[in-house]
Scaffold this motif. Structure first.
Motif, mmCIF file in Angstrom:
data_model
loop_
_atom_site.group_PDB
_atom_site.id
_atom_site.type_symbol
_atom_site.label_atom_id
_atom_site.label_comp_id
_atom_site.label_asym_id
_atom_site.label_seq_id
_atom_site.Cartn_x
_atom_site.Cartn_y
_atom_site.Cartn_z
ATOM 1 N N SER A 1 26.073 -56.407 -44.793
ATOM 2 C CA SER A 1 24.859 -55.814 -44.220
ATOM 3 C C SER A 1 25.126 -55.221 -42.844
ATOM 4 C CB SER A 1 23.752 -56.872 -44.117
ATOM 5 O OG SER A 1 23.396 -57.339 -45.392
ATOM 6 N N LEU A 2 25.904 -55.925 -42.039
ATOM 7 C CA LEU A 2 26.224 -55.411 -40.706
ATOM 8 C C LEU A 2 27.082 -54.146 -40.796
ATOM 9 C CD1 LEU A 2 26.866 -58.718 -38.731
ATOM 10 C CD2 LEU A 2 24.947 -57.128 -38.452
ATOM 11 N N SER A 3 27.962 -54.077 -41.785
ATOM 12 C CA SER A 3 28.781 -52.875 -41.966
ATOM 13 C C SER A 3 27.914 -51.661 -42.259
ATOM 14 C CB SER A 3 29.786 -53.081 -43.106
ATOM 15 O OG SER A 3 30.748 -54.026 -42.728
ATOM 16 N N VAL A 4 26.889 -51.862 -43.066
ATOM 17 C CA VAL A 4 25.953 -50.774 -43.362
ATOM 18 C C VAL A 4 25.225 -50.368 -42.083
ATOM 19 C CG1 VAL A 4 23.842 -50.167 -44.611
ATOM 20 C CG2 VAL A 4 25.671 -51.393 -45.787
ATOM 21 N N ALA A 5 24.757 -51.345 -41.320
ATOM 22 C CA ALA A 5 24.039 -51.050 -40.070
ATOM 23 C C ALA A 5 24.938 -50.308 -39.084
ATOM 24 C CB ALA A 5 23.524 -52.348 -39.447
ATOM 25 N N ILE A 6 26.191 -50.711 -38.993
ATOM 26 C CA ILE A 6 27.129 -50.046 -38.074
ATOM 27 C C ILE A 6 27.376 -48.606 -38.519
ATOM 28 C CG2 ILE A 6 29.544 -50.030 -37.310
ATOM 29 C CD1 ILE A 6 29.322 -53.158 -37.301
ATOM 30 N N ALA A 7 27.512 -48.387 -39.811
ATOM 31 C CA ALA A 7 27.728 -47.030 -40.322
ATOM 32 C C ALA A 7 26.544 -46.132 -39.994
ATOM 33 C CB ALA A 7 27.977 -47.069 -41.833
ATOM 34 N N VAL A 8 25.331 -46.668 -40.153
ATOM 35 C CA VAL A 8 24.121 -45.902 -39.820
ATOM 36 C C VAL A 8 24.100 -45.594 -38.328
ATOM 37 C CG1 VAL A 8 21.599 -46.030 -39.667
ATOM 38 C CG2 VAL A 8 22.751 -46.761 -41.755
ATOM 39 N N ALA A 9 24.399 -46.604 -37.511
ATOM 40 C CA ALA A 9 24.391 -46.415 -36.060
ATOM 41 C C ALA A 9 25.397 -45.340 -35.641
ATOM 42 C CB ALA A 9 24.696 -47.743 -35.357
ATOM 43 N N LYS A 10 26.588 -45.393 -36.192
ATOM 44 C CA LYS A 10 27.603 -44.404 -35.839
ATOM 45 C C LYS A 10 27.190 -43.002 -36.277
ATOM 46 C CE LYS A 10 31.659 -47.383 -35.612
ATOM 47 N NZ LYS A 10 32.975 -47.713 -36.207
ATOM 48 N N ALA A 11 26.602 -42.917 -37.465
ATOM 49 C CA ALA A 11 26.169 -41.611 -37.980
ATOM 50 C C ALA A 11 25.067 -41.009 -37.121
ATOM 51 C CB ALA A 11 25.689 -41.742 -39.424
ATOM 52 N N GLU A 12 24.281 -41.849 -36.487
ATOM 53 C CA GLU A 12 23.150 -41.390 -35.672
ATOM 54 C C GLU A 12 23.435 -41.471 -34.172
ATOM 55 O OE1 GLU A 12 20.517 -39.911 -36.984
ATOM 56 O OE2 GLU A 12 21.399 -40.234 -38.960
ATOM 57 N N ASN A 13 24.694 -41.678 -33.805
ATOM 58 C CA ASN A 13 25.116 -41.763 -32.400
ATOM 59 C C ASN A 13 24.382 -42.848 -31.616
ATOM 60 O OD1 ASN A 13 27.070 -39.693 -32.578
ATOM 61 N ND2 ASN A 13 25.431 -38.183 -32.506
ATOM 62 N N ILE A 14 24.136 -43.958 -32.258
ATOM 63 C CA ILE A 14 23.539 -45.117 -31.583
ATOM 64 C C ILE A 14 24.700 -45.953 -31.044
ATOM 65 C CG2 ILE A 14 22.155 -47.203 -31.922
ATOM 66 C CD1 ILE A 14 20.743 -45.679 -34.230
ATOM 67 N N THR A 15 24.599 -46.336 -29.790
ATOM 68 C CA THR A 15 25.714 -47.036 -29.155
ATOM 69 C C THR A 15 25.801 -48.494 -29.609
ATOM 70 O OG1 THR A 15 24.463 -47.827 -27.246
ATOM 71 C CG2 THR A 15 25.439 -45.605 -27.076
#
Length: 126
Positions: free
Chosen positions: A95-109
């Motif tokens: 689940s965290l891997s999915v969240a990190i991928a979303v964050a990176k795709a949206e330029n969330i630090t």
């Protein structure tokens, strides 16, 4: 316990069976000493090969989830708390891997992600 398999999933059927049995054990749906359907019965119910169900049960036995008692059937072994924790950690990491991928795709630090995690943690503890 109900097992559902799909020929279209891309995951081998024995693996689907194995994972569903493990999930039922972790969820408490299957308890220690519960008897699983016989290999032949499960194969008949799912309309699959006996070899496939044998592979699933064999893997489950090797991994310490079930025991095959000659002439009596397959039974759920006592729940291994370390194994259960490892399973939970694996789910969390996915689940965290999915969240990190979303964050990176949206330029969330990273700091913003950690801040959100702290906020969610606190909300759930209230």
């Amino acid at each position: 316990m109900r097992i559902i398999v799909s020929n279209r999933s891309g995951i081998p059927i024995y693996e689907q069976i194995k994972e569903q049995v493990k999930e039922a054990i972790f969820a408490g749906e299957l308890q220690e000493d519960d008897m699983l359907p016989s290999i032949r019965q499960l194969a008949r119910d799912l309309k699959i090969s006996v070899i496939t169900t044998t592979r699933a049960y064999s893997d489950l036995e090797q991994e310490g989830f079930i025991a095959n008692v000659q002439g009596k059937g397959c039974f759920v072994l006592p729940r291994n708390t370390e194994l259960a924790r490892e399973n939970s950690m694996h789910k969390m990491e996915d689940s965290l891997s999915v969240a990190i991928a979303v964050a990176k795709a949206e330029n969330i630090t990273k700091d913003e992600v950690i801040e959100r995690l702290h906020l969610l943690w606190e909300v759930d503890n209230e």
